[in-house]
Design a protein around this motif. Structure first.
Motif, PDB file in Angstrom:
ATOM      1  N   GLU A  18      12.029   6.831  -3.740  1.00  0.00           N
ATOM      2  CA  GLU A  18      10.683   7.214  -4.188  1.00  0.00           C
ATOM      3  C   GLU A  18      10.031   8.179  -3.206  1.00  0.00           C
ATOM      4  O   GLU A  18       9.306   9.075  -3.599  1.00  0.00           O
ATOM      5  CB  GLU A  18       9.776   5.978  -4.323  1.00  0.00           C
ATOM      6  CG  GLU A  18      10.241   4.947  -5.317  1.00  0.00           C
ATOM      7  CD  GLU A  18      10.252   5.460  -6.749  1.00  0.00           C
ATOM      8  OE1 GLU A  18       9.369   6.246  -7.106  1.00  0.00           O
ATOM      9  OE2 GLU A  18      11.170   5.055  -7.490  1.00  0.00           O
ATOM     10  N   VAL A  19      10.257   7.940  -1.906  1.00  0.00           N
ATOM     11  CA  VAL A  19       9.514   8.713  -0.908  1.00  0.00           C
ATOM     12  C   VAL A  19      10.260   9.941  -0.389  1.00  0.00           C
ATOM     13  O   VAL A  19       9.643  10.793   0.254  1.00  0.00           O
ATOM     14  CB  VAL A  19       9.105   7.835   0.309  1.00  0.00           C
ATOM     15  CG1 VAL A  19       8.239   6.670  -0.135  1.00  0.00           C
ATOM     16  CG2 VAL A  19      10.312   7.330   1.074  1.00  0.00           C
TER      17      VAL A  19
ATOM     18  N   ASN B  76      15.697  -2.159  -2.605  1.00  0.00           N
ATOM     19  CA  ASN B  76      14.268  -1.975  -2.840  1.00  0.00           C
ATOM     20  C   ASN B  76      14.068  -0.597  -3.483  1.00  0.00           C
ATOM     21  O   ASN B  76      13.169  -0.412  -4.302  1.00  0.00           O
ATOM     22  CB  ASN B  76      13.532  -2.081  -1.491  1.00  0.00           C
ATOM     23  CG  ASN B  76      12.082  -1.687  -1.579  1.00  0.00           C
ATOM     24  OD1 ASN B  76      11.778  -0.507  -1.618  1.00  0.00           O
ATOM     25  ND2 ASN B  76      11.193  -2.645  -1.627  1.00  0.00           N
TER      26      ASN B  76
ATOM     27  N   GLU C 164      12.824   2.015  -2.508  1.00  0.00           N
ATOM     28  CA  GLU C 164      11.624   2.780  -2.168  1.00  0.00           C
ATOM     29  C   GLU C 164      12.036   4.080  -1.452  1.00  0.00           C
ATOM     30  O   GLU C 164      11.315   5.072  -1.516  1.00  0.00           O
ATOM     31  CB  GLU C 164      10.721   1.927  -1.265  1.00  0.00           C
ATOM     32  CG  GLU C 164       9.291   2.385  -1.154  1.00  0.00           C
ATOM     33  CD  GLU C 164       8.499   2.319  -2.457  1.00  0.00           C
ATOM     34  OE1 GLU C 164       8.654   1.357  -3.211  1.00  0.00           O
ATOM     35  OE2 GLU C 164       7.729   3.261  -2.711  1.00  0.00           O
TER      36      GLU C 164
ATOM     37  N   SER D 297       8.833  -1.715  -5.013  1.00  0.00           N
ATOM     38  CA  SER D 297       8.459  -2.592  -3.903  1.00  0.00           C
ATOM     39  C   SER D 297       7.734  -3.829  -4.392  1.00  0.00           C
ATOM     40  O   SER D 297       7.858  -4.899  -3.800  1.00  0.00           O
ATOM     41  CB  SER D 297       7.578  -1.844  -2.903  1.00  0.00           C
ATOM     42  OG  SER D 297       8.383  -0.982  -2.169  1.00  0.00           O
TER      43      SER D 297
ATOM     44  N   LYS E  99       0.833  -1.201   0.000  1.00  0.00           N
ATOM     45  CA  LYS E  99       0.000   0.000   0.000  1.00  0.00           C
ATOM     46  C   LYS E  99       0.878   1.265   0.000  1.00  0.00           C
ATOM     47  O   LYS E  99       1.755   1.417   0.844  1.00  0.00           O
ATOM     48  CB  LYS E  99      -0.882  -0.002   1.250  1.00  0.00           C
ATOM     49  CG  LYS E  99      -1.875   1.106   1.245  1.00  0.00           C
ATOM     50  CD  LYS E  99      -2.947   0.904   2.280  1.00  0.00           C
ATOM     51  CE  LYS E  99      -3.924   2.039   2.177  1.00  0.00           C
ATOM     52  NZ  LYS E  99      -4.056   2.830   3.355  1.00  0.00           N
ATOM     53  N   GLY E 100       0.635   2.121  -0.965  1.00  0.00           N
ATOM     54  CA  GLY E 100       1.385   3.376  -1.045  1.00  0.00           C
ATOM     55  C   GLY E 100       2.784   3.215  -1.611  1.00  0.00           C
ATOM     56  O   GLY E 100       3.551   4.168  -1.659  1.00  0.00           O
ATOM     57  N   LYS E 101       3.132   1.978  -2.008  1.00  0.00           N
ATOM     58  CA  LYS E 101       4.491   1.734  -2.497  1.00  0.00           C
ATOM     59  C   LYS E 101       4.556   1.803  -4.023  1.00  0.00           C
ATOM     60  O   LYS E 101       3.531   1.764  -4.702  1.00  0.00           O
ATOM     61  CB  LYS E 101       4.966   0.357  -2.028  1.00  0.00           C
ATOM     62  CG  LYS E 101       5.036   0.199  -0.514  1.00  0.00           C
ATOM     63  CD  LYS E 101       6.310   0.761   0.041  1.00  0.00           C
ATOM     64  CE  LYS E 101       6.467   0.594   1.535  1.00  0.00           C
ATOM     65  NZ  LYS E 101       6.979  -0.682   1.943  1.00  0.00           N
ATOM     66  N   SER E 102       5.763   1.825  -4.548  1.00  0.00           N
ATOM     67  CA  SER E 102       5.956   1.950  -5.997  1.00  0.00           C
ATOM     68  C   SER E 102       6.242   0.582  -6.626  1.00  0.00           C
ATOM     69  O   SER E 102       6.292  -0.436  -5.938  1.00  0.00           O
ATOM     70  CB  SER E 102       7.131   2.882  -6.270  1.00  0.00           C
ATOM     71  OG  SER E 102       8.312   2.236  -5.864  1.00  0.00           O
TER      72      SER E 102
ATOM     73  N   ILE F 218       0.771   8.916   4.677  1.00  0.00           N
ATOM     74  CA  ILE F 218      -0.524   9.362   4.170  1.00  0.00           C
ATOM     75  C   ILE F 218      -0.928   8.386   3.068  1.00  0.00           C
ATOM     76  O   ILE F 218      -0.205   8.236   2.075  1.00  0.00           O
ATOM     77  CB  ILE F 218      -0.438  10.804   3.618  1.00  0.00           C
ATOM     78  CG1 ILE F 218       0.079  11.744   4.715  1.00  0.00           C
ATOM     79  CG2 ILE F 218      -1.798  11.265   3.090  1.00  0.00           C
ATOM     80  CD1 ILE F 218       0.425  13.137   4.246  1.00  0.00           C
ATOM     81  N   ASN F 219      -2.025   7.698   3.277  1.00  0.00           N
ATOM     82  CA  ASN F 219      -2.460   6.620   2.379  1.00  0.00           C
ATOM     83  C   ASN F 219      -1.301   5.664   2.058  1.00  0.00           C
ATOM     84  O   ASN F 219      -1.051   5.322   0.898  1.00  0.00           O
ATOM     85  CB  ASN F 219      -3.075   7.195   1.097  1.00  0.00           C
ATOM     86  CG  ASN F 219      -4.440   7.814   1.362  1.00  0.00           C
ATOM     87  OD1 ASN F 219      -4.906   7.816   2.500  1.00  0.00           O
ATOM     88  ND2 ASN F 219      -5.085   8.329   0.345  1.00  0.00           N
ATOM     89  N   GLY F 220      -0.598   5.290   3.088  1.00  0.00           N
ATOM     90  CA  GLY F 220       0.441   4.271   2.985  1.00  0.00           C
ATOM     91  C   GLY F 220       1.812   4.784   2.626  1.00  0.00           C
ATOM     92  O   GLY F 220       2.796   4.065   2.761  1.00  0.00           O
ATOM     93  N   ARG F 221       1.918   6.021   2.176  1.00  0.00           N
ATOM     94  CA  ARG F 221       3.209   6.514   1.699  1.00  0.00           C
ATOM     95  C   ARG F 221       3.751   7.599   2.640  1.00  0.00           C
ATOM     96  O   ARG F 221       3.029   8.553   2.972  1.00  0.00           O
ATOM     97  CB  ARG F 221       3.003   7.103   0.301  1.00  0.00           C
ATOM     98  CG  ARG F 221       4.251   7.581  -0.375  1.00  0.00           C
ATOM     99  CD  ARG F 221       3.873   8.297  -1.666  1.00  0.00           C
ATOM    100  NE  ARG F 221       4.973   9.115  -2.130  1.00  0.00           N
ATOM    101  CZ  ARG F 221       5.725   8.825  -3.177  1.00  0.00           C
ATOM    102  NH1 ARG F 221       5.462   7.763  -3.891  1.00  0.00           N
ATOM    103  NH2 ARG F 221       6.715   9.611  -3.509  1.00  0.00           N
ATOM    104  N   PRO F 222       5.005   7.471   3.076  1.00  0.00           N
ATOM    105  CA  PRO F 222       5.550   8.503   3.950  1.00  0.00           C
ATOM    106  C   PRO F 222       5.700   9.840   3.200  1.00  0.00           C
ATOM    107  O   PRO F 222       6.255   9.866   2.104  1.00  0.00           O
ATOM    108  CB  PRO F 222       6.933   7.964   4.338  1.00  0.00           C
ATOM    109  CG  PRO F 222       6.942   6.533   3.956  1.00  0.00           C
ATOM    110  CD  PRO F 222       5.970   6.389   2.826  1.00  0.00           C
TER     111      PRO F 222
END
Ligand code: SF4
Ligand code: FES
Lengths: 125, 238
Positions: free
Chosen positions: B209-210, B204, B206, A17, A11-14, B65-69
């Motif tokens: 991304e964040v 990973n 990620e 992930s 959830k919320g990942k790209s 927020i909705n799963g994403r930092p």
């Protein structure tokens, strides 16, 4: 700490992930296969008959979908692993998303071809 | 433009975790942080969250927020939608509601010696350390980290190993190792070359991304890994 669920939280990942989660998942599948494979081979110590009995339960047309899924896991893991190795050497970092698509595509092509070959083998070429 | 929105917040009171919904009318341009302040001032004064600069500089307001930092002060409510699920960052113990204990995160940062190390330090007679634009660009982007913890929250390696330094600390180590004025590379390489350092990362990515500052911590970790590999090979022949 989130724990192992952190490997599979999407959830919320790209896309990164998603590729990562599949890599872990296919890794676990391959580990289970390796255990089964080694058990089969070890059965040779009991005798050829036991080994043949084991093999006859798995090398059949009915179990082809399972073999096919195993090959899917293998090719995905191999090609995605190659991508990770490249990226971890600092290569093609900027193209990391394109590489995910490319490697997944290669994995799928190899999977389809291997399933076709297995099918031919089981149906007597 | 105004619209009713729902903030679904994961709360923690020290004993139990629960979700609570707050409805209010948000206006165009309102940030998630403004929404949180609105709730605290008008709906529930007990809601706890961290914030300071309100302009993406201090790094205190990072939440999921909705799963994403993301930084709450830099995220507009309408960019996300009408229902926002807001949670504390992962991989750090929750103290209350959206506030996490960042002590371990900062200790890791501190552990990699994130400052210039010079053998000729002389505060009585300071000397100017010149750099070419190329030398500056080698590390500049990585110096923009605001220590918000978003990358650490998204990192699956940090999810399973509490001793892993994490992307932010390794990025800080790289930022100084790549600085032409620094002479502490050897020290830092010894610190990040273990299994709790660069080799724990499984790309990973990620974190990149964040990162709200687009620092690309994953790139710094991989560069640090290469530096570390060369360092380890060299140390065999030394
Ligand atoms: S690298 Fe980016 S995400 Fe990580 S702490 Fe620094 S600013 Fe935040
Ligand atoms: S309040 Fe400082 S970064 Fe958001």
């Amino acid at each position: 700490m989130k724990g192992v669920s952190g490997w599979f939280t999407l959830k919320g990942k790209s896309l990164n992930s998603l590729a990562y989660s599949f890599h872990r998942l296919t890794g676990i599948v391959l580990l289970l296969y390796l255990i089964a494979h080694l058990s089969f081979l070890t059965s040779l110590r009991i005798g050829e008959e036991t080994y043949t009995a084991f093999i006859s339960t798995t090398v059949r047309l009915e179990t082809l979908p399972l073999d096919s899924l195993l090959f899917l896991a293998t090719f995905y893991h191999a090609f995605n692993g190659l991508r990770v190795v490249l990226n971890e050497f600092g290569l093609l970092y900027e193209a990391r998303k394109a590489l995910i698509y490319l490697m997944t595509l290669l994995g799928l092509l190899f999977w389809l071809y291997s399933t076709y070959v297995m099918y031919l083998f089981l149906t007597g070429w | 433009m105004e619209r009713e929105v729902i903030f679904r917040i994961r709360r923690f009171d020290g004993e139990k975790t629960y979700w609570q919904d707050f409805r209010f009318t948000a206006r165009k341009g309102m940030t998630v942080l403004e929404g949180l302040y609105f709730i605290k001032e008008n709906l529930d004064g007990s809601l706890a969250f961290r914030a300071s600069c309100r302009m993406g500089v201090c790094g205190s307001c990072a939440v999921k927020i909705n799963g994403r930092p993301r930084l709450a002060c830099e995220t507009q409510i309408f960019d996300i939608g009408s229902t926002l699920e807001i949670e504390p960052l992962d991989n750090m113990p929750v103290l209350k509601d959206l506030i996490v204990d960042m002590d371990g995160f900062f200790r890791k940062h501190e552990a990699v010696k994130p400052y210039l190390i010079r053998r000729d330090d002389d505060y009585e007679n300071p000397k100017e350390l010149l750099q070419t634009p190329e030398e500056l660009h080698a590390y500049y982007d990585f110096s923009l980290c605001i220590k918000c913890g978003a990358c650490y929250s998204a990192c699956p390696a940090s999810a399973t190993r509490s001793d892993y330094l994490g992307p932010a600390a390794i990025t800080a180590a790289y930022r100084f190792c790549a600085d032409s004025r620094d002479e502490g590379r050897e020290d830092r390489l010894n610190l990040v070359s273990g299994s709790d350092g660069v080799w724990r990362c499984h790309f990973n990515a990620e974190c990149s991304e964040v990162c709200p500052k687009s620092i690309e911590p994953a790139k710094a970790v991989q560069r640090m890994r290469l530096m570390s590999a060369i360092h380890m090979i060299k140390s065999i022949f030394r």
